[in-house]
Motif scaffolding. Structure first.
Motif, PDB file in Angstrom:
ATOM      1  N   SER A  96       0.816  -1.167   0.104  1.00 27.75           N
ATOM      2  CA  SER A  96       0.148   0.050  -0.061  1.00 27.75           C
ATOM      3  C   SER A  96       0.768   1.116  -0.011  1.00 27.75           C
ATOM      4  O   SER A  96       0.310   2.376  -0.401  1.00 27.75           O
ATOM      5  N   GLY A  97       2.205   1.142   0.287  1.00 28.83           N
ATOM      6  CA  GLY A  97       2.865   2.163   0.533  1.00 28.83           C
ATOM      7  C   GLY A  97       2.373   3.379   1.504  1.00 28.83           C
ATOM      8  O   GLY A  97       2.662   4.396   1.489  1.00 28.83           O
ATOM      9  N   ALA A  98       1.660   2.717   2.548  1.00 27.30           N
ATOM     10  CA  ALA A  98       0.952   3.676   3.453  1.00 27.30           C
ATOM     11  C   ALA A  98      -0.146   4.758   2.924  1.00 27.30           C
ATOM     12  O   ALA A  98      -0.559   5.579   3.634  1.00 27.30           O
ATOM     13  N   ASP A  99      -0.810   4.471   1.359  1.00 27.63           N
ATOM     14  CA  ASP A  99      -1.488   5.210   0.853  1.00 27.63           C
ATOM     15  C   ASP A  99      -2.981   4.642   1.036  1.00 27.63           C
ATOM     16  O   ASP A  99      -3.234   3.507   0.680  1.00 27.63           O
ATOM     17  N   ILE A 100      -3.796   5.669   1.689  1.00 27.45           N
ATOM     18  CA  ILE A 100      -5.091   5.097   1.903  1.00 27.45           C
ATOM     19  C   ILE A 100      -5.634   4.757   0.649  1.00 27.45           C
ATOM     20  O   ILE A 100      -6.617   3.982   0.578  1.00 27.45           O
ATOM     21  N   ALA A 101      -5.570   5.571  -0.446  1.00 28.31           N
ATOM     22  CA  ALA A 101      -6.269   5.337  -1.752  1.00 28.31           C
ATOM     23  C   ALA A 101      -6.017   3.878  -2.361  1.00 28.31           C
ATOM     24  O   ALA A 101      -6.822   3.344  -2.795  1.00 28.31           O
ATOM     25  N   ARG A 102      -4.602   3.496  -2.157  1.00 29.57           N
ATOM     26  CA  ARG A 102      -4.236   2.218  -2.742  1.00 29.57           C
ATOM     27  C   ARG A 102      -4.853   1.058  -1.813  1.00 29.57           C
ATOM     28  O   ARG A 102      -5.360   0.031  -2.274  1.00 29.57           O
ATOM     29  N   SER A 103      -5.019   1.503  -0.460  1.00 34.79           N
ATOM     30  CA  SER A 103      -5.647   0.241   0.566  1.00 34.79           C
ATOM     31  C   SER A 103      -7.127   0.391  -0.097  1.00 34.79           C
ATOM     32  O   SER A 103      -7.686  -0.587   0.265  1.00 34.79           O
ATOM     33  N   ARG A 104      -7.830   1.570  -0.193  1.00 38.67           N
ATOM     34  CA  ARG A 104      -9.218   1.430  -0.521  1.00 38.67           C
ATOM     35  C   ARG A 104      -9.379   0.516  -1.831  1.00 38.67           C
ATOM     36  O   ARG A 104     -10.355  -0.110  -1.858  1.00 38.67           O
ATOM     37  N   SER A 105      -8.569   0.753  -2.781  1.00 41.71           N
ATOM     38  CA  SER A 105      -8.774  -0.113  -3.981  1.00 41.71           C
ATOM     39  C   SER A 105      -8.484  -1.507  -3.678  1.00 41.71           C
ATOM     40  O   SER A 105      -9.260  -2.307  -4.157  1.00 41.71           O
ATOM     41  N   SER A 106      -7.667  -1.958  -2.751  1.00 44.39           N
ATOM     42  CA  SER A 106      -7.519  -3.350  -2.569  1.00 44.39           C
ATOM     43  C   SER A 106      -8.691  -3.872  -1.823  1.00 44.39           C
ATOM     44  O   SER A 106      -9.067  -5.215  -1.774  1.00 44.39           O
ATOM     45  N   LEU A 107      -9.188  -2.988  -1.071  1.00 43.42           N
ATOM     46  CA  LEU A 107     -10.306  -3.491  -0.092  1.00 43.42           C
ATOM     47  C   LEU A 107     -11.574  -3.755  -0.674  1.00 43.42           C
ATOM     48  O   LEU A 107     -12.341  -4.295  -0.167  1.00 43.42           O
ATOM     49  N   GLN A 108     -11.575  -3.322  -1.928  1.00 38.53           N
ATOM     50  CA  GLN A 108     -12.539  -3.916  -2.967  1.00 38.53           C
ATOM     51  C   GLN A 108     -12.787  -5.095  -3.091  1.00 38.53           C
ATOM     52  O   GLN A 108     -13.976  -5.569  -3.149  1.00 38.53           O
ATOM     53  N   LEU A 109     -11.881  -5.879  -2.619  1.00 34.00           N
ATOM     54  CA  LEU A 109     -11.829  -7.138  -2.810  1.00 34.00           C
ATOM     55  C   LEU A 109     -12.717  -7.981  -1.694  1.00 34.00           C
ATOM     56  O   LEU A 109     -13.362  -8.960  -1.945  1.00 34.00           O
ATOM     57  N   LEU A 110     -12.961  -7.307  -0.320  1.00 34.95           N
ATOM     58  CA  LEU A 110     -13.734  -7.679   0.356  1.00 34.95           C
ATOM     59  C   LEU A 110     -15.199  -7.779  -0.007  1.00 34.95           C
ATOM     60  O   LEU A 110     -16.066  -8.581   0.120  1.00 34.95           O
ATOM     61  N   SER A 111     -15.683  -6.521  -0.404  1.00 34.58           N
ATOM     62  CA  SER A 111     -17.128  -6.550  -0.980  1.00 34.58           C
ATOM     63  C   SER A 111     -17.097  -7.515  -2.054  1.00 34.58           C
ATOM     64  O   SER A 111     -18.563  -7.747  -2.267  1.00 34.58           O
ATOM     65  N   GLY A 112     -16.485  -7.634  -2.828  1.00 32.32           N
ATOM     66  CA  GLY A 112     -16.686  -8.601  -4.050  1.00 32.32           C
ATOM     67  C   GLY A 112     -16.360 -10.165  -3.683  1.00 32.32           C
ATOM     68  O   GLY A 112     -16.521 -10.911  -4.428  1.00 32.32           O
ATOM     69  N   LYS A 113     -16.297 -10.237  -2.261  1.00 39.44           N
ATOM     70  CA  LYS A 113     -16.100 -11.808  -1.691  1.00 39.44           C
ATOM     71  C   LYS A 113     -14.933 -12.447  -2.399  1.00 39.44           C
ATOM     72  O   LYS A 113     -14.990 -13.809  -2.377  1.00 39.44           O
ATOM     73  N   MET A 114     -13.959 -11.687  -2.804  1.00 35.51           N
ATOM     74  CA  MET A 114     -12.680 -12.295  -3.426  1.00 35.51           C
ATOM     75  C   MET A 114     -11.796 -12.753  -2.383  1.00 35.51           C
ATOM     76  O   MET A 114     -10.719 -13.599  -2.714  1.00 35.51           O
ATOM     77  N   VAL A 115     -11.929 -12.265  -1.120  1.00 32.98           N
ATOM     78  CA  VAL A 115     -10.994 -12.471   0.005  1.00 32.98           C
ATOM     79  C   VAL A 115     -12.162 -12.643   1.137  1.00 32.98           C
ATOM     80  O   VAL A 115     -13.138 -12.159   1.192  1.00 32.98           O
TER      81      VAL A 115
END
Length: 326
Positions: A96-115
């Motif tokens: 993430s590089g401590a970048d909340i925007a990059r974290s937000r993008s990755s966290l979309q995997l949660l809502s998509g049930k991918m993780v």
């Protein structure tokens, strides 16, 4: 190759094969061995998407790290991956590089049930926003504590660890102990600084100098040390909050024609392999990084299986490893 053929090869029911594939503990050890042997012999590859649709689980964990180039982060991730694989899970790694925007993008995997859950190593200051983004999904924070008890976390007592480093240097008769710290948005950085200051007071050392490196990198550690050497009074010991920063500091000291530890002692933090690779070998406060990763993964898998389990805080022991540099 199908589940039915695996069952025939192993001499068990299709239901038994399914339970083995889904890592259920409701299988006799002998039958599990038969199924695993049949899978290996046939090189069977289960359809992961079909399994996800049947079980409503992906068997995947998202791991968010702030800087994968940091040796400490890398060792924690190895521990997470080892424990996950042991339990039939895989990891997806996001730097993430401590970048909340990059974290937000990755966290979309949660809502998509991918993780199925997430382990983070982000700065403490990011936790409130991460908490909103993650919501009720299973989550564990590693290396940074949440005092409000919103999320399970695994780490060490950073303040006491820093005190142990200063106590060690003071016992050697060092009078001017400097601190090379990092970004104070990280709670560990604030706690290690508090430990440094508290122990200086206990040791009745009035001299103190703190410099915050621009990054957790060799070059940033070298730049911070050069700034210390350019000051009016030179330190006779340096405590750096990571081994990488300490290695950079050592390079600056040697570049200035000074000796380690005779002129300036150096102590790092983390206990990474780098500590034994530099010359002279680096004294360091070793964190049990791999074990921390394994424990964080255990907590997450427990939360996935039992969503109502309350958040837990696990504090692990750390050890001062004394070598030549300090």
């Amino acid at each position: 190759m199908s589940v039915q053929k695996i069952a025939r090869m192993a001499g068990v029911s299709v239901a038994t094969v399914s339970r083995v594939l889904n890592n259920s503990d409701r299988v006799k050890p002998a039958n599990r061995e038969k199924v695993l042997a049949a899978i290996e012999e046939s090189r069977y590859q289960p359809n992961l998407l079909a399994r996800q649709l049947r079980t409503a689980r992906s068997s995947m964990i998202l791991v968010l790290v702030s800087d994968i180039s940091n040796p400490f982060c890398a060792e924690v991730v190895k521990g997470i991956e080892a424990q996950a694989e042991q339990q039939g899970y895989r990891i997806l790694l996001c730097n993430s590089g401590a970048d909340i925007a990059r974290s937000r993008s990755s966290l979309q995997l949660l809502s998509g049930k991918m993780v199925d859950g997430i382990i983070t190593m982000d700065a403490f200051s990011k936790l409130p926003e991460l908490s909103q983004l993650i919501g009720a999904a299973p989550w564990v924070q590693c290396a940074e504590h949440d005092d409000e008890g919103r999320v399970s976390c695994v780490g060490i007592d950073d303040q006491r660890a820093a005190q142990a480093v200063v106590r060690h240097l003071a016992a050697q008769g060092r009078q001017r102990i400097a601190l090379i710290n990092h970004d104070l948005s990280y709670k560990y950085a604030r706690l290690r600084q508090q430990g440094y200051l508290r122990q200086l007071e206990e040791e009745q050392r009035e001299w103190q100098t703190i410099i915050c490196a621009s990054a957790l990198s060799f070059s940033a550690g070298k730049a911070a040390m050069l700034a210390l050497l350019a000051g009016e009074t030179r330190p006779d010991a340096v405590f750096a909050v990571s081994d990488t920063l300490a290695a950079g500091a050592m390079a600056a000291i040697q570049q200035a024609g000074l000796r380690i530890p005779q002129d300036i002692a150096v102590v790092g933090f983390d206990g990474s392999d780098l500590a034994e690779m530099v010359s002279p070998p680096l004294t360091t406060l070793a964190q049990p990084s791999g074990v921390m990763g394994r424990r964080a993964c255990e907590l997450l898998l427990q939360k996935i299986a039992q969503p109502d389990v309350p958040p837990q805080r696990v504090v692990m022991p750390a050890e001062l490893v004394v070598r030549v540099s300090g």
